[in-house]
Motif scaffolding. Structure first.
Motif, PDB file in Angstrom:
ATOM      1  N   ILE A 493       0.866  -1.180   0.000  1.00 39.84           N
ATOM      2  CA  ILE A 493       0.000   0.000   0.000  1.00 39.84           C
ATOM      3  C   ILE A 493       0.903   1.231   0.000  1.00 39.84           C
ATOM      4  O   ILE A 493       1.654   1.452   0.944  1.00 39.84           O
ATOM      5  CB  ILE A 493      -0.913  -0.002   1.237  1.00 39.84           C
ATOM      6  CG1 ILE A 493      -1.710  -1.311   1.311  1.00 39.84           C
ATOM      7  CG2 ILE A 493      -1.861   1.184   1.210  1.00 39.84           C
ATOM      8  CD1 ILE A 493      -2.332  -1.568   2.658  1.00 39.84           C
ATOM      9  N   GLU A 494       0.820   2.020  -1.063  1.00 39.61           N
ATOM     10  CA  GLU A 494       1.725   3.145  -1.249  1.00 39.61           C
ATOM     11  C   GLU A 494       1.038   4.464  -0.916  1.00 39.61           C
ATOM     12  O   GLU A 494      -0.186   4.591  -0.961  1.00 39.61           O
ATOM     13  CB  GLU A 494       2.217   3.183  -2.702  1.00 39.61           C
ATOM     14  CG  GLU A 494       2.910   1.922  -3.167  1.00 39.61           C
ATOM     15  CD  GLU A 494       4.325   1.789  -2.661  1.00 39.61           C
ATOM     16  OE1 GLU A 494       4.805   2.710  -1.960  1.00 39.61           O
ATOM     17  OE2 GLU A 494       4.961   0.762  -2.957  1.00 39.61           O
ATOM     18  N   LEU A 495       1.863   5.466  -0.608  1.00 35.45           N
ATOM     19  CA  LEU A 495       1.340   6.817  -0.382  1.00 35.45           C
ATOM     20  C   LEU A 495       0.607   7.305  -1.622  1.00 35.45           C
ATOM     21  O   LEU A 495       1.080   7.134  -2.750  1.00 35.45           O
ATOM     22  CB  LEU A 495       2.488   7.770  -0.041  1.00 35.45           C
ATOM     23  CG  LEU A 495       3.280   7.456   1.238  1.00 35.45           C
ATOM     24  CD1 LEU A 495       4.467   8.416   1.362  1.00 35.45           C
ATOM     25  CD2 LEU A 495       2.383   7.556   2.461  1.00 35.45           C
ATOM     26  N   GLY A 496      -0.560   7.918  -1.415  1.00 37.61           N
ATOM     27  CA  GLY A 496      -1.315   8.467  -2.526  1.00 37.61           C
ATOM     28  C   GLY A 496      -2.284   7.499  -3.169  1.00 37.61           C
ATOM     29  O   GLY A 496      -3.026   7.881  -4.072  1.00 37.61           O
ATOM     30  N   MET A 497      -2.299   6.245  -2.723  1.00 36.65           N
ATOM     31  CA  MET A 497      -3.290   5.291  -3.239  1.00 36.65           C
ATOM     32  C   MET A 497      -4.654   5.559  -2.607  1.00 36.65           C
ATOM     33  O   MET A 497      -4.752   5.758  -1.398  1.00 36.65           O
ATOM     34  CB  MET A 497      -2.871   3.855  -2.939  1.00 36.65           C
ATOM     35  CG  MET A 497      -1.762   3.317  -3.815  1.00 36.65           C
ATOM     36  SD  MET A 497      -1.391   1.580  -3.403  1.00 36.65           S
ATOM     37  CE  MET A 497      -0.339   1.135  -4.800  1.00 36.65           C
ATOM     38  N   ILE A 498      -5.694   5.570  -3.431  1.00 36.56           N
ATOM     39  CA  ILE A 498      -7.064   5.708  -2.949  1.00 36.56           C
ATOM     40  C   ILE A 498      -7.717   4.333  -2.972  1.00 36.56           C
ATOM     41  O   ILE A 498      -7.740   3.666  -4.009  1.00 36.56           O
ATOM     42  CB  ILE A 498      -7.870   6.698  -3.800  1.00 36.56           C
ATOM     43  CG1 ILE A 498      -7.262   8.110  -3.712  1.00 36.56           C
ATOM     44  CG2 ILE A 498      -9.334   6.722  -3.374  1.00 36.56           C
ATOM     45  CD1 ILE A 498      -7.952   9.126  -4.600  1.00 36.56           C
TER      46      ILE A 498
END
Length: 591
Positions: A493-498
């Protein structure tokens, strides 16, 4: 032509070709989830309209393989069609292959239109069938019998200006080419429509609910070729693309382009998102590198412009949801409200918002027992009246300039049972735990899935769908690569994923409960143990507390709920009139 007559005609063609079985997947040459009318083959043949399923036809059996979400719908729609429902044990698993192998003999032939088969599935079919000496061929048995088949969509497409996207086409192409270089790929074929839309900053109306355009791309280090119907783009748009290094060709010419790739070259193809037929067009000396499209990962990480615009879309959507909830509360028992009329009213409130383009999927408007069907679609035949009792599940979303929303609220309508109150509270606990999770960098979706399910597991309750899916930016409401489900998919799960967080409880014949927010991954704490992430709540809409069993909530869960509802009021009330703000104030008061 009736469904049994269509089945008979397909079998006649099979007999003429010496084919023992025919497979009809739910797909198009872009391996899309949502299909243009031209490729809605399963509804044409069988009458089943669910979004997931596979038809298999032999000379003495015809079946639809589908998962638990569609069992009731399929049973109803397949009646007198000549097809039987085969209940899949595992969602999305190709269980029909094992069945076919058990039924067929060495030397038998299985056919399918390979433009509707992914590379991944085509490879699996080839491998599994070859073990028993079963042949696999490509046949289209539907076109000869499909009178007045809908044409491919012809509406115009359009480009979105860079300032609304946050990144230019040339910049995106450079990122894709850098990824190609790391994989030693000379060429890259892109077929998936959301990847196409993201890569070329293009949107359209070719598929219901998804603002995408039928198109392909073939990219190397020097050229980017876009294959699209010529009349879909204005000359100004074509010139703009050319300045970004993109050459426009007719849609059908992708086949020739693939066949003419020079010998010895290497091409990157996503096996899940390209069709088997096009992979087979490549010269035999061309090496295929099978890996995920680079754009799939790049697209999933929203930039600051996309996130800012999405927050604006969420506020607009929250205003529409609030107006809908007030309308429902004020009119229930006074006028007839049905599942369909409620869905239409909600869409109408969204349409009042500036920049609204359309719904992001077919609204699941499910009263009482219909809520126990996770993908229920109200029809004129099933349309139930909503009354001032039990539970009303509404799962809906909007496409806005610019942003995509997806929200579920289960609305207590009155006279709720003890079981309904307990189930509602447990689902809420799971949703809160998923949304307030703190987790180390590198955490994958199946770990968030388990965190979300635990409050339900504690009561020996589970649900059969995933906890969450990625969401696009003014794009598809379902996107990857991240997913919150029990499968141990190794995607961090990466930063900026919605992503959505949407646990549920489904009791057949009684009720269904699901509560869903969209969240954005953000930084939280960094220390000697790791860098930790958390979720920002993007969805802005009240969560009803009317039937919450407060004694089941932990202190941290209660605090999250009260803080969230207070934030909803703070963010939405300036955009509501006095009566609407008063209604929202009551809906969001602390418990």
């Amino acid at each position: 032509m009736t469904y049994p007559e269509k089945l008979s005609e397909i079998r006649r063609q099979m007999s003429a070709d010496g084919v023992s079985a025919y497979i009809i997947p739910s797909a198009d040459p872009h391996i899309s989830e949502y299909l243009p009318d031209h490729y809605k083959c399963i509804p044409f043949v069988s009458g089943f309209t669910g979004s997931a399923g596979t038809l298999v036809i032999t000379h003495d059996f015809a079946g639809l393989w589908s998962d638990f979400r569609y069992f009731e719908q399929a049973t109803e729609q397949l009646e007198n069609s000549g097809f039987e429902l085969v209940k899949q044990k595992i969602q999305h698993a190709p269980e029909h292959i094992t069945w076919l192998i058990s039924q067929l003999n060495k030397g038998d032939t299985v056919a399918s239109d390979e433009k509707l088969v992914s590379v991944l599935l085509g490879d699996l079919l080839t491998q599994q069938f070859s073990l028993k000496g079963i042949n696999l061929v490509s046949k289209d048995y539907l076109s000869p019998i499909w009178e007045n088949r809908p044409a491919l969509p012809s509406e115009e497409a359009y480009l979105i200006a860079d300032e609304h996207i946050g990144e230019s086409v040339s910049s995106k192409l450079a990122s894709v080419r850098a990824a190609m270089e790391t994989k030693a790929a000379d060429y890259h074929l892109v077929s998936s429509l959301d990847d196409m839309a993201w890569l070329f900053n293009i949107r359209g109306k070719d598929v219901s609910y998804n603002p995408v355009v039928l198109s392909f791309a073939l990219i190397n280090q020097d050229h980017a070729k876009l294959f699209i119907a010529p009349d879909k783009l204005t000359e100004a748009d074509k010139e703009s693309l050319l300045k970004s290094g993109v050459e426009v060709y007719p849609y059908e010419e992708v086949e020739n382009a693939l066949a003419q790739i020079p010998a010895g070259k290497r091409i990157l193809i996503d096996p899940k998102r390209n069709c088997f037929a096009y992979a087979k067009l490549l010269p035999v000396s061309v090496m295929i590198i099978k890996d995920t499209n680079p754009s799939t990962q790049l697209k999933s990480i929203k930039n600051n412009v996309e996130l800012a615009n999405t927050r604006t879309a969420m506020r607009k959507d929250g205003v529409a949801i609030t107006k809908f909830l007030k309308w429902l509360a004020n009119n229930i028992g006074k006028i007839q409200i049905t599942e369909l009329s409620a869905a239409a009213a909600l869409s109408g409130f969204r349409a009042e918002q500036e920049g609204f383009v359309g719904d992001s999927f077919n609204t699941i408007s499910a009263y009482r027992a219909h809520g126990a069907l996770p993908h229920y679609g109200a029809s004129e035949e099933s349309n139930a009246e909503v009354k001032a009792e039990s539970l009303f599940l509404v799962d809906s979303g909007g496409q806005y300039l610019y942003g995509t929303t997806d929200i579920t609220r289960t609305i207590p309508m009155g006279n709720n049972t003890e079981e309904e109150c307990t189930d509602y509270t447990l689902v809420l606990k799971g949703m809160i735990d998923g949304c307030k999770a703190r987790f180390p960098k590198g955490t994958c979706g199946y770990q968030i899935d388990a965190i979300t399910r635990k409050p339900l597991w504690d009561y020996a309750i589970n649900y059969g769908h995933g906890t969450g899916h990625g969401v696009g930016y003014f794009l598809n409401v379902h996107e990857g690569p991240q997913t919150f489900n029990p499968t141990a998919t190794p995607v961090a799960i990466e930063l900026g994923m919605i992503t959505s967080v949407e646990p549920g409880v489904y009791r057949p014949g009684k009720h269904g409960i699901r509560i869903e927010n969209l969240v954005n991954t953000i930084t939280d704490v960094s220390n000697e143990f790791n860098e930790f992430y958390a979720f920002e709540a993007l969805t802005i809409a009240p969560i009803s507390t009317k039937i919450v069993k407060k004694e089941l909530l932990e202190a941290a869960q209660l605090k999250w709920l009260n803080d969230y509802n207070a934030s909803v009021y703070e963010q939405l009330s300036p955009f509501l009139n006095e009566d609407e703000a008063a209604f929202l104030k009551e809906e969001t008061k602390a418990i």
